[in-house]
Design an enzyme around this catalytic site. Structure first.
Site, PDB file in Angstrom:
ATOM      1  N   LEU A  85       0.813  -1.226   0.000  1.00 24.28           N
ATOM      2  CA  LEU A  85       0.000   0.000   0.000  1.00 24.28           C
ATOM      3  C   LEU A  85       0.846   1.276   0.000  1.00 24.28           C
ATOM      4  O   LEU A  85       0.374   2.330   0.450  1.00 24.28           O
ATOM      5  CB  LEU A  85      -0.957  -0.010   1.205  1.00 24.28           C
ATOM      6  CG  LEU A  85      -2.069  -1.064   1.149  1.00 24.28           C
ATOM      7  CD1 LEU A  85      -2.866  -1.101   2.456  1.00 24.28           C
ATOM      8  CD2 LEU A  85      -3.023  -0.796  -0.015  1.00 24.28           C
ATOM      9  N   GLY A  86       2.074   1.193  -0.485  1.00 29.03           N
ATOM     10  CA  GLY A  86       2.824   2.440  -0.691  1.00 29.03           C
ATOM     11  C   GLY A  86       3.724   2.836   0.449  1.00 29.03           C
ATOM     12  O   GLY A  86       3.889   4.026   0.722  1.00 29.03           O
ATOM     13  N   SER A  87       4.349   1.851   1.126  1.00 37.38           N
ATOM     14  CA  SER A  87       5.218   2.198   2.250  1.00 37.38           C
ATOM     15  C   SER A  87       6.429   3.029   1.796  1.00 37.38           C
ATOM     16  O   SER A  87       6.822   3.973   2.473  1.00 37.38           O
ATOM     17  CB  SER A  87       5.681   0.949   2.980  1.00 37.38           C
ATOM     18  OG  SER A  87       6.328   0.063   2.091  1.00 37.38           O
ATOM     19  N   SER A  88       6.994   2.714   0.619  1.00 39.28           N
ATOM     20  CA  SER A  88       8.215   3.425   0.185  1.00 39.28           C
ATOM     21  C   SER A  88       7.930   4.905  -0.052  1.00 39.28           C
ATOM     22  O   SER A  88       8.689   5.776   0.400  1.00 39.28           O
ATOM     23  CB  SER A  88       8.768   2.831  -1.109  1.00 39.28           C
ATOM     24  OG  SER A  88       8.986   1.465  -0.957  1.00 39.28           O
ATOM     25  N   ALA A 142       5.434   6.624   1.174  1.00 41.31           N
ATOM     26  CA  ALA A 142       5.044   7.256   2.446  1.00 41.31           C
ATOM     27  C   ALA A 142       6.286   7.597   3.275  1.00 41.31           C
ATOM     28  O   ALA A 142       6.387   8.692   3.837  1.00 41.31           O
ATOM     29  CB  ALA A 142       4.102   6.345   3.226  1.00 41.31           C
ATOM     30  N   ASP A 153       1.715   7.682  -6.119  1.00 34.69           N
ATOM     31  CA  ASP A 153       1.788   7.306  -4.705  1.00 34.69           C
ATOM     32  C   ASP A 153       2.379   8.439  -3.863  1.00 34.69           C
ATOM     33  O   ASP A 153       1.970   8.661  -2.721  1.00 34.69           O
ATOM     34  CB  ASP A 153       2.581   5.994  -4.533  1.00 34.69           C
ATOM     35  CG  ASP A 153       3.856   5.949  -5.368  1.00 34.69           C
ATOM     36  OD1 ASP A 153       4.163   6.925  -6.079  1.00 34.69           O
ATOM     37  OD2 ASP A 153       4.559   4.920  -5.313  1.00 34.69           O
TER      38      ASP A 153
END
Ligand code: PMV
Length: 325
Positions: free
Chosen positions: A108-111, A113, A154
């Site tokens: 879900l887009g940790s990088s 974020a 993202d």
């Protein structure tokens, strides 16, 4: 100079994946799985960045003039964004940067974020005066430094939050007025990696340029229609568009059997529509669910081997959590 901590949300792509890499639009909602970065100035003679992850005492120490070799995947995004900031506003001091967030990110887009949280914490700590647009440009460049190919959707979700219409690789970022989304998110298992899936589509594009361009044109059109449906809360129509986009992603060769199982299960249990979300190859699917069918859809996804992801959509964007001299 002061200590500062920022947090940023993850994201879920609603429509437009893959075509968005080629400048077409997408719809994305920020997801309330938050990642944070804390920046603390350090009193050291040689300016260096000390990058920590919250759960580990080990630090990666990189002198400021050696930033950006990106040898450690764990810290590559933070390193890349510090380098981009340093190019714009020389950082003259040592800094400790500690990142934190849920261990399982569900794709879900940790990088993005973490990248955005680190940039925002640096901005606050060193009083750099960057606005959201400058933060977007810096963070998108940093993501490109690490990944090579990306659309930046993202990064936009992590900065602005909410639900966005994103186009032309960030030239257009329009917040949409949609209070809550009737969605169920199912996780199918880890994927191979966004870059290799984007590359797979690029190879198909070079073998079948007319076919893939035509698919992208359709994705563009259905994303524009999807924006309208979303704004009108026309969920059944948006569900049709989810199903059509899933067919097109299948045509691009990025869906998988586990994803298809969860998608079919959700549709059979009454979803208005269901599709994979993101690059494909694994990670999450998303179903549009009438309130009366939500429980049945969740059960069906679970019984088909998926894990229900409980994070809320339409989450708020990057924010400073604390700041102190
Ligand atoms: O799977 P994710 O979250 O990395 O999403 C990738 C979406 C793509 O459109 C395939 C790539 C991009 O950068 O837009």
């Amino acid at each position: 100079m002061k200590s500062a901590r920022a947090s940023a949300p993850g994201k879920l792509m609603l429509l437009g994946e893959h075509a968005v890499v080629y400048g077409h639009p997408c719809l994305v909602t920020a997801v309330d799985i938050r990642y944070s970065a804390a920046v603390t100035p350090l009193d050291k003679s040689t300016p260096a960045i000390h990058i920590h992850r919250a759960e580990s005492s080990a630090a990666r120490v990189i002198p400021l003039n050696e930033l950006g070799q990106l040898s450690e995947p764990e810290t590559a995004f933070v390193e890349a964004v510090v380098k981009r900031v340093h190019q714009q506003r020389t950082i003259a001091t040592s800094l400790r940067i500690e990142t934190d967030g849920p261990a399982i990110s569900y794709g879900l887009g940790s990088s993005s974020a973490v990248t955005v949280a680190a940039a925002a914490a640096l901005n606050e700590s060193l009083d750099l005066g960057f606005g959201n647009r400058e933060l977007f440009d810096l963070c998108f460049e940093a993501v490109l430094d690490v990944q090579g190919k990306a659309s930046g959707f993202d990064v936009a979700a992590a900065i602005y939050g909410g639900t966005l219409y994103f186009s032309e690789r960030g030239e257009v970022i329009t917040p949409l007025d949609v209070p809550s989304l009737p969605i169920v998110i199912g996780y199918s298992g880890a994927k191979v990696g966004t870059v290799s899936l984007v590359e797979k589509v690029a190879q198909l594009h070079s073998r079948q340029p007319f076919m893939v361009e035509s698919i992208f044109e359709l994705v563009h059109r259905l994303t524009d229609d999807g924006r309208y449906a979303l704004e009108q809360k026309a969920w059944a129509e948006l569900g049709d568009l989810f199903n059509i986009q899933q067919g097109l992603l299948d045509a691009l060769g990025v869906s998988t059997l586990p994803l298809s199982r969860l998608i079919e299960a959700a549709r059979s249990a009454g979803a208005w529509g269901a599709k994979l979300s993101g690059a494909g190859g694994g990670d999450c699917m998303v179903a549009l669910a009438e309130p009366d069918s939500v429980e049945a859809i969740r059960r069906a996804i679970h019984d088909a081997g998926g894990e229900i992801v409980e994070y809320a959509s339409n989450a708020s964007g990057v924010r400073i959590e604390s700041s102190a001299t």
